[in-house]
Design a protein around this motif. Structure first.
Motif, PDB file in Angstrom:
ATOM      1  N   ALA A 142      59.002  28.150  40.143  1.00 57.92           N
ATOM      2  CA  ALA A 142      58.764  29.527  39.689  1.00 57.92           C
ATOM      3  C   ALA A 142      59.888  30.063  38.806  1.00 57.92           C
ATOM      4  N   GLU A 143      61.064  29.434  38.854  1.00 58.47           N
ATOM      5  CA  GLU A 143      62.207  29.911  38.070  1.00 58.47           C
ATOM      6  C   GLU A 143      62.195  29.396  36.633  1.00 58.47           C
ATOM      7  N   ARG A 144      61.277  28.503  36.327  1.00 57.47           N
ATOM      8  CA  ARG A 144      61.283  27.873  35.004  1.00 57.47           C
ATOM      9  C   ARG A 144      61.034  28.855  33.877  1.00 57.47           C
ATOM     10  N   TYR A 145      60.324  29.937  34.142  1.00 55.09           N
ATOM     11  CA  TYR A 145      60.002  30.888  33.072  1.00 55.09           C
ATOM     12  C   TYR A 145      61.235  31.645  32.604  1.00 55.09           C
ATOM     13  N   GLU A 146      62.185  31.827  33.499  1.00 57.30           N
ATOM     14  CA  GLU A 146      63.461  32.424  33.104  1.00 57.30           C
ATOM     15  C   GLU A 146      64.233  31.446  32.223  1.00 57.30           C
ATOM     16  N   ARG A 147      64.192  30.168  32.579  1.00 63.60           N
ATOM     17  CA  ARG A 147      64.877  29.160  31.768  1.00 63.60           C
ATOM     18  C   ARG A 147      64.250  29.055  30.383  1.00 63.60           C
ATOM     19  N   MET A 148      62.954  29.274  30.300  1.00 63.22           N
ATOM     20  CA  MET A 148      62.264  29.153  29.020  1.00 63.22           C
ATOM     21  C   MET A 148      62.679  30.223  28.023  1.00 63.22           C
ATOM     22  N   THR A 149      63.267  31.306  28.498  1.00 66.68           N
ATOM     23  CA  THR A 149      63.733  32.350  27.572  1.00 66.68           C
ATOM     24  C   THR A 149      64.876  31.843  26.695  1.00 66.68           C
ATOM     25  N   LYS A 150      65.522  30.744  27.120  1.00 68.10           N
ATOM     26  CA  LYS A 150      66.640  30.191  26.358  1.00 68.10           C
ATOM     27  C   LYS A 150      66.182  29.188  25.296  1.00 68.10           C
ATOM     28  N   LEU A 151      64.919  28.809  25.316  1.00 70.63           N
ATOM     29  CA  LEU A 151      64.421  27.830  24.352  1.00 70.63           C
ATOM     30  C   LEU A 151      64.321  28.448  22.964  1.00 70.63           C
ATOM     31  N   PRO A 152      64.687  27.688  21.937  1.00 69.50           N
ATOM     32  CA  PRO A 152      64.594  28.213  20.561  1.00 69.50           C
ATOM     33  C   PRO A 152      63.148  28.311  20.098  1.00 69.50           C
ATOM     34  N   SER A 153      62.906  29.193  19.149  1.00 66.54           N
ATOM     35  CA  SER A 153      61.574  29.314  18.561  1.00 66.54           C
ATOM     36  C   SER A 153      61.421  28.315  17.416  1.00 66.54           C
ATOM     37  N   PRO A 154      60.197  27.858  17.176  1.00 61.91           N
ATOM     38  CA  PRO A 154      59.003  28.139  17.966  1.00 61.91           C
ATOM     39  C   PRO A 154      58.953  27.276  19.220  1.00 61.91           C
ATOM     40  N   ARG A 155      58.523  27.855  20.340  1.00 62.04           N
ATOM     41  CA  ARG A 155      58.384  27.088  21.570  1.00 62.04           C
ATOM     42  C   ARG A 155      57.002  26.435  21.611  1.00 62.04           C
TER      43      ARG A 155
END
Length: 279
Positions: free
Chosen positions: A110-123
């Motif tokens: 469930a915590e992965r969505y917070e980690r995904m905020t650090k991914l560069p665009s475009p995701r």
């Protein structure tokens, strides 16, 4: 264009190991009336997914299992990599492995969505979910969605072999047993025909492009060009050829142990139309 797949391989390996200790009736759980694999998904992850904030420049692949998701994921991942290289001019202290996040929205913790905020665009994100079970932000922010569909007969046959090859999914002694579930709501990720019916409501949206497995197999070069144009990604002739070459079945199967670990041979089984197995 190679990227780390350690998190993916670790996730699958742990899921397979855990599933081997479970009874058949423990392998799946129901959420909002649809069955999902217990060792890959969880109610906690689904609840956290509801608040996932999609970006307007995210790229999403929507596909029912065994429609060619891994194939299109290879193409889209390479296209995203090309786009990121052309649009970003930065030095990051975060390495590829730290940035890596398995693209399937419904898999993992469930915590992965917070980690995904650090991914560069475009995701790049992917999902087997019916549209009504996706985060509302995906449609609100008009994420570009590539909807992949395939002949139901080939989907069913491929799914039958896939289910019998993975510990995370219930296996079937006969084709008839599987086909009964496939034609009903007892199938993992729900009924394919209901999936198609739900997504058909969005097929005419400007941010949605529908492509079939069959047309891509008929002319992969043209398919890649159409996808790139839809996503607004410009390719040199060299980049185009590289994407096409890397997405051939032979190339992906050869690289499957690196990209998909222990299940590589199961994911890339034949790469062609399948014949229904009779009892």
């Amino acid at each position: 264009m190679e990227k780390s797949r350690k998190k993916f391989n670790d996730l699958v390996e742990k899921a397979e190991t855990a599933a081997c200790t479970m009874r058949r009736d423990e392998l799946l759980f129901s959420y909002n009336g649809i069955l999902y694999p217990t060792t890959l998904c969880s109610p906690e992850t689904f609840r956290a997914l509801e608040s996932f904030e999609a970006r307007s420049d995210d790229i999403m692949l929507a596909a029912y299992p065994k429609c060619g998701t891994n194939w299109l994921s290879q193409i889209l991942t390479d296209l995203v990599t090309v786009s990121q290289k052309k649009t970003q001019d930065r030095e990051s202290s975060v390495n590829d492995e730290e940035l890596e996040e398995f693209p399937y929205l419904e898999f993992g913790d469930a915590e992965r969505y917070e980690r995904m905020t650090k991914l560069p665009s475009p995701r790049f994100i992917a999902s087997h979910l019916h549209p009504e079970n996706l985060p509302k932000s995906i449609f609100k922010n008009k994420v570009k969605i590539l909807l992949l569909i395939r002949n139901p007969k080939d989907v069913a046959t491929s799914f039958y072999h896939f289910s019998n090859g993975l510990a995370t999914l219930p296996s079937y002694e006969t084709w008839d047993d599987f086909f009964t579930d496939f034609m009903s709501k007892r199938m993992v990720w729900g009924c394919y025909f209901e999936y198609l019916s739900q997504w058909n409501k969005y097929a005419d949206e400007e941010n949605v492009m529908t492509i079939t497995y069959e047309e891509l197999k008929e002319n992969r070069l043209l398919g890649v060009k159409k996808i790139a144009a839809f996503l607004g990604i410009s390719l040199t002739e060299e980049e185009l050829q590289l994407v096409v070459e890397r997405s051939s079945f032979q190339a992906m199967k050869k690289n499957s142990q690196k990209t998909h670990g222990a299940i590589g041979d199961i994911v890339f089984r034949k790469g062609r139309k399948l014949q229904v197995v009779q009892r």
